[in-house]
Design a protein around this motif. Sequence first.
Motif, mmCIF file in Angstrom:
data_model
loop_
_atom_site.group_PDB
_atom_site.id
_atom_site.type_symbol
_atom_site.label_atom_id
_atom_site.label_comp_id
_atom_site.label_asym_id
_atom_site.label_seq_id
_atom_site.Cartn_x
_atom_site.Cartn_y
_atom_site.Cartn_z
ATOM 1 N N ALA A 20 0.859 -1.184 0.000
ATOM 2 C CA ALA A 20 0.000 0.000 0.000
ATOM 3 C C ALA A 20 0.894 1.232 0.000
ATOM 4 C CB ALA A 20 -0.927 0.009 1.211
ATOM 5 N N MET A 21 0.793 2.042 -1.045
ATOM 6 C CA MET A 21 1.548 3.291 -1.128
ATOM 7 C C MET A 21 0.840 4.380 -0.330
ATOM 8 S SD MET A 21 4.275 2.844 -3.062
ATOM 9 C CE MET A 21 4.683 4.570 -3.394
ATOM 10 N N GLY A 22 1.617 5.349 0.141
ATOM 11 C CA GLY A 22 1.022 6.458 0.877
ATOM 12 C C GLY A 22 2.071 7.475 1.268
ATOM 13 N N GLN A 23 1.729 8.246 2.292
ATOM 14 C CA GLN A 23 2.601 9.318 2.755
ATOM 15 C C GLN A 23 3.162 8.964 4.125
ATOM 16 O OE1 GLN A 23 3.413 11.954 0.838
ATOM 17 N NE2 GLN A 23 2.139 11.030 -0.766
ATOM 18 N N GLY A 24 4.474 9.054 4.243
ATOM 19 C CA GLY A 24 5.132 8.755 5.505
ATOM 20 C C GLY A 24 5.811 9.984 6.077
ATOM 21 N N ARG A 25 5.928 10.012 7.399
ATOM 22 C CA ARG A 25 6.648 11.079 8.075
ATOM 23 C C ARG A 25 7.257 10.513 9.345
ATOM 24 N NH1 ARG A 25 2.283 13.479 11.679
ATOM 25 N NH2 ARG A 25 0.428 12.274 11.114
ATOM 26 N N GLY A 53 1.538 2.628 11.188
ATOM 27 C CA GLY A 53 2.911 3.049 11.391
ATOM 28 C C GLY A 53 3.788 1.960 11.956
ATOM 29 N N VAL A 54 5.048 2.313 12.125
ATOM 30 C CA VAL A 54 6.015 1.459 12.803
ATOM 31 C C VAL A 54 6.714 2.303 13.860
ATOM 32 C CG1 VAL A 54 8.062 0.009 12.587
ATOM 33 C CG2 VAL A 54 6.364 0.039 10.746
ATOM 34 N N ILE A 55 6.764 1.788 15.092
ATOM 35 C CA ILE A 55 7.404 2.505 16.188
ATOM 36 C C ILE A 55 8.707 1.799 16.533
ATOM 37 C CG2 ILE A 55 7.209 3.287 18.575
ATOM 38 C CD1 ILE A 55 4.199 3.328 18.251
ATOM 39 N N VAL A 56 9.802 2.537 16.478
ATOM 40 C CA VAL A 56 11.105 2.016 16.878
ATOM 41 C C VAL A 56 11.273 2.292 18.363
ATOM 42 C CG1 VAL A 56 13.600 2.201 16.547
ATOM 43 C CG2 VAL A 56 12.061 2.331 14.571
ATOM 44 N N VAL A 57 11.444 1.214 19.150
ATOM 45 C CA VAL A 57 11.424 1.324 20.610
ATOM 46 C C VAL A 57 12.807 1.110 21.223
ATOM 47 C CG1 VAL A 57 8.988 0.735 20.810
ATOM 48 C CG2 VAL A 57 10.693 -1.096 20.811
ATOM 49 N N ASP A 58 13.868 1.422 20.489
ATOM 50 C CA ASP A 58 15.229 1.277 21.005
ATOM 51 C C ASP A 58 15.374 2.071 22.302
ATOM 52 O OD1 ASP A 58 15.397 0.122 18.530
ATOM 53 O OD2 ASP A 58 16.995 1.421 17.769
ATOM 54 N N ASP A 136 8.109 7.132 31.245
ATOM 55 C CA ASP A 136 8.006 7.663 29.891
ATOM 56 C C ASP A 136 9.236 7.239 29.078
ATOM 57 O OD1 ASP A 136 5.775 8.896 30.889
ATOM 58 O OD2 ASP A 136 6.516 10.944 30.610
ATOM 59 N N CYS A 137 9.039 7.084 27.768
ATOM 60 C CA CYS A 137 10.154 6.687 26.907
ATOM 61 C C CYS A 137 10.047 7.376 25.555
ATOM 62 C CB CYS A 137 10.152 5.174 26.712
ATOM 63 S SG CYS A 137 11.517 4.594 25.672
ATOM 64 N N ALA A 138 11.163 7.951 25.100
ATOM 65 C CA ALA A 138 11.221 8.564 23.778
ATOM 66 C C ALA A 138 11.305 7.479 22.712
ATOM 67 C CB ALA A 138 12.422 9.497 23.675
ATOM 68 N N VAL A 139 10.508 7.615 21.655
ATOM 69 C CA VAL A 139 10.494 6.655 20.558
ATOM 70 C C VAL A 139 10.455 7.410 19.237
ATOM 71 C CG1 VAL A 139 9.344 4.848 21.902
ATOM 72 C CG2 VAL A 139 7.966 6.492 20.598
ATOM 73 N N VAL A 140 10.668 6.672 18.157
ATOM 74 C CA VAL A 140 10.526 7.219 16.811
ATOM 75 C C VAL A 140 9.372 6.501 16.135
ATOM 76 C CG1 VAL A 140 11.601 7.546 14.560
ATOM 77 C CG2 VAL A 140 12.969 7.797 16.647
ATOM 78 N N LEU A 141 8.384 7.268 15.704
ATOM 79 C CA LEU A 141 7.230 6.722 14.984
ATOM 80 C C LEU A 141 7.366 7.053 13.506
ATOM 81 C CD1 LEU A 141 4.323 5.644 14.513
ATOM 82 C CD2 LEU A 141 3.492 7.889 15.270
ATOM 83 N N TYR A 142 7.377 6.018 12.670
ATOM 84 C CA TYR A 142 7.258 6.211 11.225
ATOM 85 C C TYR A 142 5.761 6.169 10.919
ATOM 86 C CZ TYR A 142 12.285 5.538 10.901
ATOM 87 O OH TYR A 142 13.641 5.681 11.043
ATOM 88 N N ALA A 143 5.161 7.354 10.890
ATOM 89 C CA ALA A 143 3.711 7.462 10.711
ATOM 90 C C ALA A 143 3.364 7.335 9.234
ATOM 91 C CB ALA A 143 3.223 8.801 11.248
ATOM 92 N N PHE A 144 2.257 6.645 8.947
ATOM 93 C CA PHE A 144 1.875 6.352 7.565
ATOM 94 C C PHE A 144 0.412 6.682 7.353
ATOM 95 C CE2 PHE A 144 0.387 3.485 4.188
ATOM 96 C CZ PHE A 144 1.328 3.746 3.197
ATOM 97 N N ASP A 145 0.114 7.349 6.245
ATOM 98 C CA ASP A 145 -1.256 7.684 5.854
ATOM 99 C C ASP A 145 -1.507 7.253 4.415
ATOM 100 O OD1 ASP A 145 -2.534 9.192 8.113
ATOM 101 O OD2 ASP A 145 -0.752 10.440 7.865
ATOM 102 N N GLY A 146 -2.739 6.854 4.133
ATOM 103 C CA GLY A 146 -3.119 6.452 2.787
ATOM 104 C C GLY A 146 -3.407 4.975 2.651
ATOM 105 N N GLY A 147 -3.032 4.211 3.636
ATOM 106 C CA GLY A 147 -3.304 2.780 3.717
ATOM 107 C C GLY A 147 -3.040 2.371 5.141
#
Length: 275
Positions: A20-25, A53-58, A136-147
């Motif tokens: 599924a293609m879409g917009q990521g941020r 999305g995908v959350i990197v929890v390092d 609390d923990c800082a994470v990186v979310l690769y957020a995805f829209d369009g699918g």
Amino acid sequence: MSRDVIRHPGPAAADPCLVAMGQGRVVRATLTGGQSLMAAVSDLMDRTGCDSGVIVVDGLTMGPYDYVMPGPSDDGIHAAWYSATHHGDHAQIRQGSAIVGRRDGAWWLHCHAIWEDAGAVKCGHLLPDDVTLPADCAVVLYAFDGGRFEVSMNAETLFPIFHATGGEASGNAMIVKVNPHHDIHATLSDAIRQAGFDRARVVGIGSLIGAQFESGPPMLAPISEVLLLSGAVWQNGVLRLPMYCVDPDDGQFSGDILPGGAPVLITFEALVIAE
């Protein structure tokens, strides 16, 4: 051949993968402590307002927590299953990723990680409702829209798993669900090439029927849980896939996946975002 080693109960999928293609941020965010991993991720997804999305929890600290290992099936139906549930009191994740989508309308996640607990390195499948975040923990979310990733019963494996659904005609990112027996390196390479990305980052998790690496000993077990490590990139028409794998005996293996050397076991879920 992988189909001689692992035989799933249902018919083989028609295509190597679903895309599924879409917009990521990229969103730098915080998971709020004092609750389960599932509840904290649900809160973050609601705040962010994306489709998947995908959350990197390092670096995430967890405990108490429950997890499972890969294991053989004893039900006469599935080709693989999980171990009994293991428990830990306190640990810190070295690297981990959580695929986030919907199940029956609610947020759901699929998380594989490597962590250290009392000096021992562990790897496995974290149970999101049974992992507590003490802070609390800082994470990186690769957020995805369009699918989005959405759980449905998979006809080939008879597992309820994420499938890439929806999608747009174009975009700067895509979500991918790779089907069983298809080589992870070749399938992702073909999907990225078709998307037309010059350079992209790849994050994802899944399971493999053995794994051959560019250097180092191979993983010979046909049942595993795996995750992509930081540094998985597509550049100049070449895909680099550093992978960490654990087998049912807690054998742990890592290295850059050798093209043609790692067929998918149950599923592999990934997000690819152009850079």
